[in-house]
Design a protein around this motif. Structure first.
Motif, short mmCIF file in Angstrom:
data_model
loop_
_atom_site.label_atom_id
_atom_site.label_comp_id
_atom_site.label_asym_id
_atom_site.label_seq_id
_atom_site.Cartn_x
_atom_site.Cartn_y
_atom_site.Cartn_z
N GLU A 3 5.71 -7.09 5.63
CA GLU A 3 5.68 -5.72 6.16
C GLU A 3 6.26 -4.74 5.15
OE1 GLU A 3 7.84 -3.29 9.81
OE2 GLU A 3 7.33 -5.40 10.07
N ALA A 4 7.45 -5.05 4.62
CA ALA A 4 8.07 -4.16 3.64
C ALA A 4 7.24 -4.05 2.37
CB ALA A 4 9.47 -4.66 3.30
N GLY A 5 6.57 -5.15 2.01
CA GLY A 5 5.73 -5.13 0.81
C GLY A 5 4.57 -4.16 0.92
N TRP A 6 3.91 -4.15 2.09
CA TRP A 6 2.82 -3.20 2.31
C TRP A 6 3.33 -1.77 2.22
CZ3 TRP A 6 -1.97 -4.33 1.74
CH2 TRP A 6 -2.48 -5.59 2.09
N GLU A 7 4.44 -1.51 2.88
CA GLU A 7 4.98 -0.15 2.88
C GLU A 7 5.33 0.30 1.46
OE1 GLU A 7 8.27 -0.48 5.51
OE2 GLU A 7 7.03 -0.88 7.27
N GLN A 8 6.01 -0.58 0.71
CA GLN A 8 6.41 -0.24 -0.65
C GLN A 8 5.20 0.00 -1.56
OE1 GLN A 8 9.04 -3.44 -1.69
NE2 GLN A 8 10.61 -2.81 -0.22
N LYS A 9 4.13 -0.75 -1.32
CA LYS A 9 2.91 -0.57 -2.12
C LYS A 9 2.38 0.86 -1.99
CE LYS A 9 -1.93 -2.19 -2.31
NZ LYS A 9 -2.56 -0.88 -1.98
N TYR A 10 2.24 1.32 -0.76
CA TYR A 10 1.67 2.66 -0.55
C TYR A 10 2.64 3.76 -0.97
CZ TYR A 10 -1.99 0.29 2.14
OH TYR A 10 -3.02 -0.53 2.52
N ILE A 11 3.92 3.54 -0.74
CA ILE A 11 4.91 4.54 -1.16
C ILE A 11 4.95 4.65 -2.68
CG2 ILE A 11 7.37 5.11 -1.20
CD1 ILE A 11 7.55 3.79 1.59
N GLN A 12 4.93 3.51 -3.35
CA GLN A 12 4.95 3.52 -4.82
C GLN A 12 3.72 4.23 -5.38
OE1 GLN A 12 7.66 2.38 -6.65
NE2 GLN A 12 6.58 3.59 -8.22
N GLU A 13 2.56 4.01 -4.74
CA GLU A 13 1.35 4.69 -5.18
C GLU A 13 1.52 6.20 -5.07
OE1 GLU A 13 -1.91 3.20 -2.92
OE2 GLU A 13 -1.96 1.25 -3.95
N ALA A 14 2.20 6.66 -4.00
CA ALA A 14 2.42 8.10 -3.83
C ALA A 14 3.26 8.66 -4.96
CB ALA A 14 3.08 8.36 -2.47
N PHE A 15 4.32 7.93 -5.34
CA PHE A 15 5.17 8.39 -6.44
C PHE A 15 4.43 8.31 -7.78
CE2 PHE A 15 8.70 7.71 -3.44
CZ PHE A 15 9.40 8.89 -3.65
N ASP A 16 3.69 7.21 -7.97
CA ASP A 16 2.99 7.02 -9.24
C ASP A 16 1.94 8.11 -9.48
OD1 ASP A 16 4.49 4.79 -9.74
OD2 ASP A 16 2.95 3.36 -9.12
N THR A 17 1.32 8.59 -8.40
CA THR A 17 0.27 9.61 -8.51
C THR A 17 0.81 11.02 -8.26
OG1 THR A 17 -0.35 9.24 -6.20
CG2 THR A 17 -1.55 7.99 -7.89
N ASN A 18 2.13 11.12 -8.01
CA ASN A 18 2.80 12.41 -7.78
C ASN A 18 2.30 13.12 -6.52
OD1 ASN A 18 4.85 14.17 -8.55
ND2 ASN A 18 3.42 15.55 -9.59
N TRP A 19 1.87 12.35 -5.50
CA TRP A 19 1.48 12.92 -4.21
C TRP A 19 2.70 12.89 -3.29
CZ3 TRP A 19 -2.76 15.57 -2.93
CH2 TRP A 19 -3.90 15.44 -3.71
N VAL A 20 3.72 13.68 -3.61
CA VAL A 20 4.94 13.73 -2.80
C VAL A 20 4.92 15.05 -2.03
CG1 VAL A 20 7.44 13.40 -2.82
CG2 VAL A 20 6.05 12.41 -4.63
N VAL A 21 3.91 15.20 -1.18
CA VAL A 21 3.63 16.46 -0.48
C VAL A 21 3.09 16.15 0.92
CG1 VAL A 21 3.21 17.88 -2.52
CG2 VAL A 21 1.39 16.44 -1.62
N PRO A 22 2.93 17.17 1.77
CA PRO A 22 2.43 16.93 3.13
C PRO A 22 0.91 16.76 3.22
CG PRO A 22 3.83 18.89 3.03
CD PRO A 22 3.46 18.53 1.64
N LEU A 23 0.32 16.08 2.31
CA LEU A 23 -1.09 15.73 2.30
C LEU A 23 -1.29 14.71 1.19
CD1 LEU A 23 -3.21 18.51 0.52
CD2 LEU A 23 -0.75 18.29 0.29
#
Length: 411
Positions: A3-23
């Protein structure tokens, strides 16, 4: 993957692509995951085509659902009285009046017969029918939604299903929140799945989705500068939180199965305990058992009853509740029975969190002037009921200890 692995995967993708916004991609992906889930029967058969808008909270979803149904100042909205305040407060946000409707005894949710009586009376009193109906899936238990929808359709009043506690619960094998015009979901930290904080609105079609999206992103007009012709809101879910939600969708069925297994343990244990009734699901309904609940008969005596309500409470009971007003009177005019409070205190001494059922909204001081159509069901349930630990981190051994603690404190 865990469960934590899935969450970390998507969160890391957000940081890697700089999508740290409300969309962003996680928000889009989470909405698509939710759309697929709510549109299918348990066996995967498509049953309905809905659209989803991911939002900052379930409360925001209620607000925008009401707004989309045309609710405004001076209107009335029929709402289940046996619920959390997030079902009712948004009605007041819009300058409308909540009209409280009591529950039936089987599901503890909105009574369809009382609902029709309320509609007839409001038309007689005001000359207008209410603008919307808000039934609630209390503690994950499906309501008698076919009967509620039949009443609503007869009077042509839109239904906003508050399924904040009921994500994954099913009525006649169909996900709750998909029967009315809109459906409300919550992903608060204590829900069946979480985005840490967040929610979603299930919409009937793309046109409704676009309207909700417009309101949720400050209601901007199509100009090369900021032009506003209506009041909008900053209600979109963040891409980071949506990443958590995408990870949680991978374990949704696992979470529901866990809650249902815990429910079975409570059900079996309390079946043999005189004076305790476990709230079980009726036929044709499949609850997610978000919270498992029991009723204590009034003649069941509990260790420490004589000390119940001796001291005022200065902090929040159960969970992180932010700032509360403390030091008030020990008693109110509607409170759980002494044996229920004594059992809560006994569990607390053992390091086990429990809490009373929701206090009906028509007995809340803030709604003292709201019209109410009551039959006594929700008040009696509030006086006798207790919510037990039910979350994903509650183990089978924990359940055994909770059951033993309850039994050991019965006199």
């Amino acid at each position: 993957m865990s469960e934590a692995g899935w969450e970390q995967k998507y969160i890391q993708e957000a940081f890697d692509t700089n999508w740290v916004v409300p969309l962003g991609p996680n928000v889009n992906g989470f909405e698509e995951d939710l759309k697929q889930y709510v549109g299918q029967l348990a066996d995967g058969t498509p049953v309905t085509s809905k659209e989803i808008v991911a939002l900052s909270s379930g409360t925001a979803a209620v607000h925008l659902g009401l707004l989309a149904c045309g609710v405004g100042p001076g209107d009335e909205v029929l709402v289940q009285t046996f619920t959390f305040c997030a079902s009712t407060h948004p009605i007041k946000y819009l300058g409308a009046t909540p009209v409280m409707v009591d529950s039936e005894t089987e599901t503890w949710n909105m009574d369809p017969q009382l609902l029709e009586e309320a509609i007839k009376d409001r038309i007689a009193v005001t000359g207008h029918k209410p603008k919307a109906i808000v039934p609630v899936y209390l503690y994950g238990m499906p309501a008698k939604i076919d009967e509620i929808m039949a009443v609503a359709e007869h009077y042509d009043i839109p239904v906003i299903e508050d399924a904040a506690e009921g994500f994954g619960s099913r009525y006649k094998n169909r996900v709750v929140g998909t029967f009315g015009r809109y459906g409300v979901l919550s992903f608060n930290g204590n829900k069946i799945i979480t985005t840490s904080g967040g929610g979603a609105l299930i919409c009937p079609d793309a046109e409704a989705r676009n309207l909700i999206m417009w309101y949720a992103t400050q209601a901007r007009e199509a100009y090369p500068y900021y032009q506003h012709e209506a009041v909008g809101y900053n209600y979109r879910l963040s891409n980071i939180c949506a990443g958590i939600g995408r990870g949680q969708m991978h374990v949704l069925d696992e979470h529901i199965a866990h809650h249902r297994r815990i429910a079975a343990m409570y059900r079996d244990a309390f079946a043999a305990v005189e004076g305790i009734t476990f709230h079980d699901e009726p036929q044709e309904m499949k609850s997610n058992f978000w919270l498992n609940t029991i009723l204590l008969d009034e003649d069941l005596h509990v260790v420490g009853e004589e000390h119940a309500y001796e001291q005022p409470v200065n902090g929040a009971i159960g969970g992180a509740a932010g700032q509360v007003h403390g030091g008030g009177p020990v008693h109110t005019d509607c409170e759980p029975n002494r044996n229920v409070e004594a059992m809560r205190m006994a569990l607390d001494r053992a390091g086990i969190e429990s809490r009373p059922l929701w206090k009906p909204m028509h007995r809340q001081p803030v709604y003292r002037d709201a019209p109410a159509y009551v039959n006594g069901v929700s008040e009696k349930l509030f006086q006798k009921g207790l919510c037990l630990p039910s979350g994903p981190m509650v183990s089978d051994d924990d359940v055994v200890r909770i059951i033993d603690t309850i039994k050991n404190n019965i006199i």
